[in-house]
Structure formats: structure tokens, C-alpha cells
Design a protein around this motif. Sequence first.
Motif, PDB file in Angstrom:
ATOM      1  N   ILE A 288       2.418  -4.655 -11.183  1.00  0.00           N
ATOM      2  CA  ILE A 288       1.677  -3.451 -10.775  1.00  0.00           C
ATOM      3  C   ILE A 288       0.188  -3.570 -11.098  1.00  0.00           C
ATOM      4  O   ILE A 288      -0.678  -3.242 -10.271  1.00  0.00           O
ATOM      5  CB  ILE A 288       2.272  -2.204 -11.465  1.00  0.00           C
ATOM      6  CG1 ILE A 288       3.729  -2.001 -11.053  1.00  0.00           C
ATOM      7  CG2 ILE A 288       1.461  -0.953 -11.098  1.00  0.00           C
ATOM      8  CD1 ILE A 288       4.476  -0.973 -11.905  1.00  0.00           C
ATOM      9  N   TRP A 289      -0.099  -4.056 -12.315  1.00  0.00           N
ATOM     10  CA  TRP A 289      -1.495  -4.164 -12.772  1.00  0.00           C
ATOM     11  C   TRP A 289      -1.744  -5.599 -13.248  1.00  0.00           C
ATOM     12  O   TRP A 289      -1.809  -5.855 -14.462  1.00  0.00           O
ATOM     13  CB  TRP A 289      -1.770  -3.177 -13.900  1.00  0.00           C
ATOM     14  CG  TRP A 289      -1.667  -1.736 -13.482  1.00  0.00           C
ATOM     15  CD1 TRP A 289      -2.522  -1.059 -12.666  1.00  0.00           C
ATOM     16  CD2 TRP A 289      -0.660  -0.781 -13.889  1.00  0.00           C
ATOM     17  NE1 TRP A 289      -2.109   0.252 -12.524  1.00  0.00           N
ATOM     18  CE2 TRP A 289      -0.972   0.453 -13.266  1.00  0.00           C
ATOM     19  CE3 TRP A 289       0.463  -0.856 -14.711  1.00  0.00           C
ATOM     20  CZ2 TRP A 289      -0.199   1.603 -13.438  1.00  0.00           C
ATOM     21  CZ3 TRP A 289       1.248   0.277 -14.880  1.00  0.00           C
ATOM     22  CH2 TRP A 289       0.907   1.484 -14.257  1.00  0.00           C
ATOM     23  N   PRO A 290      -1.875  -6.563 -12.332  1.00  0.00           N
ATOM     24  CA  PRO A 290      -1.995  -7.972 -12.716  1.00  0.00           C
ATOM     25  C   PRO A 290      -3.161  -8.225 -13.666  1.00  0.00           C
ATOM     26  O   PRO A 290      -4.258  -7.685 -13.484  1.00  0.00           O
ATOM     27  CB  PRO A 290      -2.232  -8.697 -11.382  1.00  0.00           C
ATOM     28  CG  PRO A 290      -1.905  -7.722 -10.322  1.00  0.00           C
ATOM     29  CD  PRO A 290      -1.976  -6.366 -10.883  1.00  0.00           C
TER      30      PRO A 290
ATOM     31  N   GLN B  54       1.671   6.171  -7.214  1.00  0.00           N
ATOM     32  CA  GLN B  54       0.586   7.009  -7.732  1.00  0.00           C
ATOM     33  C   GLN B  54       0.972   8.487  -7.710  1.00  0.00           C
ATOM     34  O   GLN B  54       0.644   9.234  -8.640  1.00  0.00           O
ATOM     35  CB  GLN B  54      -0.691   6.782  -6.920  1.00  0.00           C
ATOM     36  CG  GLN B  54      -1.333   5.420  -7.116  1.00  0.00           C
ATOM     37  CD  GLN B  54      -1.821   5.199  -8.540  1.00  0.00           C
ATOM     38  OE1 GLN B  54      -2.206   6.140  -9.237  1.00  0.00           O
ATOM     39  NE2 GLN B  54      -1.801   3.950  -8.971  1.00  0.00           N
ATOM     40  N   ARG B  55       1.681   8.915  -6.675  1.00  0.00           N
ATOM     41  CA  ARG B  55       2.118  10.315  -6.608  1.00  0.00           C
ATOM     42  C   ARG B  55       3.076  10.634  -7.753  1.00  0.00           C
ATOM     43  O   ARG B  55       2.971  11.693  -8.391  1.00  0.00           O
ATOM     44  CB  ARG B  55       2.766  10.603  -5.262  1.00  0.00           C
ATOM     45  CG  ARG B  55       1.766  10.656  -4.115  1.00  0.00           C
ATOM     46  CD  ARG B  55       2.446  10.873  -2.789  1.00  0.00           C
ATOM     47  NE  ARG B  55       3.082  12.183  -2.697  1.00  0.00           N
ATOM     48  CZ  ARG B  55       3.767  12.595  -1.638  1.00  0.00           C
ATOM     49  NH1 ARG B  55       3.913  11.785  -0.585  1.00  0.00           N
ATOM     50  NH2 ARG B  55       4.320  13.805  -1.620  1.00  0.00           N
ATOM     51  N   TRP B  56       4.003   9.734  -8.027  1.00  0.00           N
ATOM     52  CA  TRP B  56       4.915   9.937  -9.152  1.00  0.00           C
ATOM     53  C   TRP B  56       4.155   9.909 -10.482  1.00  0.00           C
ATOM     54  O   TRP B  56       4.451  10.703 -11.384  1.00  0.00           O
ATOM     55  CB  TRP B  56       6.005   8.866  -9.147  1.00  0.00           C
ATOM     56  CG  TRP B  56       7.199   9.227  -8.322  1.00  0.00           C
ATOM     57  CD1 TRP B  56       7.375   9.016  -6.989  1.00  0.00           C
ATOM     58  CD2 TRP B  56       8.395   9.867  -8.787  1.00  0.00           C
ATOM     59  NE1 TRP B  56       8.605   9.481  -6.589  1.00  0.00           N
ATOM     60  CE2 TRP B  56       9.250  10.004  -7.665  1.00  0.00           C
ATOM     61  CE3 TRP B  56       8.831  10.323 -10.028  1.00  0.00           C
ATOM     62  CZ2 TRP B  56      10.517  10.595  -7.764  1.00  0.00           C
ATOM     63  CZ3 TRP B  56      10.088  10.899 -10.139  1.00  0.00           C
ATOM     64  CH2 TRP B  56      10.919  11.035  -9.012  1.00  0.00           C
ATOM     65  N   LEU B  57       3.176   9.019 -10.600  1.00  0.00           N
ATOM     66  CA  LEU B  57       2.411   8.931 -11.844  1.00  0.00           C
ATOM     67  C   LEU B  57       1.713  10.243 -12.173  1.00  0.00           C
ATOM     68  O   LEU B  57       1.583  10.611 -13.344  1.00  0.00           O
ATOM     69  CB  LEU B  57       1.355   7.822 -11.760  1.00  0.00           C
ATOM     70  CG  LEU B  57       1.814   6.379 -11.935  1.00  0.00           C
ATOM     71  CD1 LEU B  57       0.608   5.452 -11.932  1.00  0.00           C
ATOM     72  CD2 LEU B  57       2.616   6.209 -13.212  1.00  0.00           C
TER      73      LEU B  57
ATOM     74  N   GLN C 297       0.824  -1.211   0.000  1.00  0.00           N
ATOM     75  CA  GLN C 297       0.000   0.000   0.000  1.00  0.00           C
ATOM     76  C   GLN C 297       0.854   1.254   0.000  1.00  0.00           C
ATOM     77  O   GLN C 297       0.532   2.225  -0.691  1.00  0.00           O
ATOM     78  CB  GLN C 297      -0.949  -0.005   1.196  1.00  0.00           C
ATOM     79  CG  GLN C 297      -2.063  -1.036   1.071  1.00  0.00           C
ATOM     80  CD  GLN C 297      -3.075  -0.914   2.188  1.00  0.00           C
ATOM     81  OE1 GLN C 297      -2.749  -0.506   3.293  1.00  0.00           O
ATOM     82  NE2 GLN C 297      -4.310  -1.289   1.903  1.00  0.00           N
ATOM     83  N   ARG C 298       1.946   1.267   0.778  1.00  0.00           N
ATOM     84  CA  ARG C 298       2.847   2.419   0.770  1.00  0.00           C
ATOM     85  C   ARG C 298       3.501   2.557  -0.605  1.00  0.00           C
ATOM     86  O   ARG C 298       3.585   3.660  -1.149  1.00  0.00           O
ATOM     87  CB  ARG C 298       3.919   2.260   1.854  1.00  0.00           C
ATOM     88  CG  ARG C 298       5.022   3.317   1.790  1.00  0.00           C
ATOM     89  CD  ARG C 298       6.000   3.179   2.946  1.00  0.00           C
ATOM     90  NE  ARG C 298       7.200   3.973   2.744  1.00  0.00           N
ATOM     91  CZ  ARG C 298       7.296   5.279   2.942  1.00  0.00           C
ATOM     92  NH1 ARG C 298       6.234   5.960   3.343  1.00  0.00           N
ATOM     93  NH2 ARG C 298       8.435   5.916   2.744  1.00  0.00           N
ATOM     94  N   TRP C 299       3.961   1.426  -1.148  1.00  0.00           N
ATOM     95  CA  TRP C 299       4.577   1.484  -2.486  1.00  0.00           C
ATOM     96  C   TRP C 299       3.585   2.059  -3.493  1.00  0.00           C
ATOM     97  O   TRP C 299       3.925   2.956  -4.284  1.00  0.00           O
ATOM     98  CB  TRP C 299       5.014   0.080  -2.932  1.00  0.00           C
ATOM     99  CG  TRP C 299       5.733   0.104  -4.255  1.00  0.00           C
ATOM    100  CD1 TRP C 299       7.068   0.192  -4.455  1.00  0.00           C
ATOM    101  CD2 TRP C 299       5.128   0.103  -5.552  1.00  0.00           C
ATOM    102  NE1 TRP C 299       7.350   0.240  -5.798  1.00  0.00           N
ATOM    103  CE2 TRP C 299       6.177   0.187  -6.499  1.00  0.00           C
ATOM    104  CE3 TRP C 299       3.820   0.037  -6.007  1.00  0.00           C
ATOM    105  CZ2 TRP C 299       5.940   0.207  -7.869  1.00  0.00           C
ATOM    106  CZ3 TRP C 299       3.592   0.058  -7.377  1.00  0.00           C
ATOM    107  CH2 TRP C 299       4.637   0.140  -8.286  1.00  0.00           C
TER     108      TRP C 299
END
Length: 303
Positions: A184-186, A165-168, A158-160
Motif C-alpha cells: 500500500i505504501w511502498p 481511502q474511503r474506508w480509512l 486506482q479504484r482499490w
Amino acid sequence: MIVCCGEALVDVLGGDEPVSVPGGGPMNTAIAAARLGAPSAFVGRVSTDADGELIWQHLEHNRVDLRAAERGPEPTARAIISLTPSPTFRFEGTDTADTALGSADLSPFGPGPHIVHGGTLGMFRGRTAEVLARLAERHDGIVSLDPNVRPAVISDWQRWDHLHQRWLQAADLYRASNEDIEWIWPGRSAENCAAQLLDGRAVAVIITRGAEGATVYTAAGATDVAAPAVDVVDSVGAGDAFVGSVLASVWDLLDGNRDTLAAISLADWHAIAKRAAAASAITCTRTGADPPTAAELDTALAK
């Protein structure tokens, strides 16, 4: 300036006489860009211990600008790698220097524009993660992200994900391997993930697939690039060499100016990715993260 932000550590290669080799995704990327002739800097915290001295000298030797990097007494993170009797990996990274970056001040580099690049461990570990996320969020130039996922080191998904998401939200350029995308998006295709990113801030999304090449996705369409056939000695640093080459090419075209990033044509992106694939392939023919110089890359492409 291409400013690569995050961790510098050592890979300890096992054997009868273990050898420490400088590593870390952002550091490798900074060196790859510098060897290709681009103005390159590293922003991160490097230990004052023996391994930290090895890292610092490696960066200086490759003419990476260290004016915004920090030094500290915390130990250097270590990735312990053994290939016999079977491949094993152990990470020693508790309270290490790479997690303790106090600030990310780009003022020593002048007004810019600058390209800010991040990812790998520096994106989510310790105090460094918050410092770099804030840098990406407030940066008014090009932001590049290579998540370069290391599942064995990620203890809090969750932290990762929150930091990713902030970088995205800030990233103009996004590179990921097909393995990264699956983690990341299985269950989602690369095309589907790229479309989502392009609907956001991203101008270009590059998905690499090792020996199967890479695909660049933009608003104008997608273009595939083959990977040169080479005898692989070691794939360590190959992805970082790819990204360093992409950033060096973008710098050559734009001098870091975000306003004209969207004007790069699909044909130009194909040429950028082809050059990056060649840089990655050369790195695979060598032991450790040892990206090519501009002369070596030009020679390989001429052949």
C-alpha cells in the motif's frame, strides 16, 4: 453485534480429488469471532449454487447471524489453489455473487452499538464495494478495516486505492500485515504509516508480521507481542483469526461502544494482541481457515 462485511467464496484445494472449502476474509473473521463467543454476523451476498450452500451451512453451523445476508443466483467466486508440482493460484470471480450485494441493512440486529468490519475482496469488487463503503461512512459505531491485500486479484489500483481511502476515513481500528503495508505504501516503515493513520480517525493500528509477532500502535505508544512458536501446517485464515479475536476482545471490553474505545490502555491492547496472536498460531496448526474456540484459546494461553 460484530458485523463482518464482504465476500464469502470457496478455496478449491487441488489434488487428485479437488476439495472446496469455505473461505473469504470477512467470512472467516465472522466465524473466528463467533467461535470465541462474541455475537457475530455476516453481511454479504452468497450464491444459491452448491458452493453457496456449502458456505451458508458453514456460517449457520458456526452460529453466525445471517439475517442481513443476501442470497442470489450468481455463481460463487472460487480461488483455485494447487501446491504441486509448484504452488499456483487462479481466481474465478467474474460476475459472482460476492460482487452483487444490493444493500447493507443492519436494522435486523437492533439499534446497536455494532462493530462494522470490512476489507479483503469485498472492499473493492463490484456493486458490493460501494454498498459497503457507504455503510462504513455512515456507521456511528466502531469501524474496523483489514485491507488483507490480494495483489493477484486487483486489476485497477486506482479504484482499490479510492475505496481504501474511503474506508480509512471511517476506520477506528486498522489491522494490516507487513506485506500489506509494503504494497500500500511502498518504502515506508510501519511506524511511519501507523503515525499517519493515528493522526486521522484511527484509535489503534495493528501491524502483524507472521512468525515475528505483531505491534499495536496507539496515541499512548506502541507495544510488541511475540508470536507463539508452532509447527505450521497451513497459514490460511491466520490473519482473519487474529482480527476476529481482536474484535471479540474489544466487544467484551466495550460492547461495541465507540465513545470509550480511546480509553483502552496500552496494557489492555497488549493483552488483546497476545490473545489474538495465540488464536492465529492455533489456526496455523490446522488445514484451512479453522480458528479456535474460546476454550481452546484459553487452554493454549494457560500453557
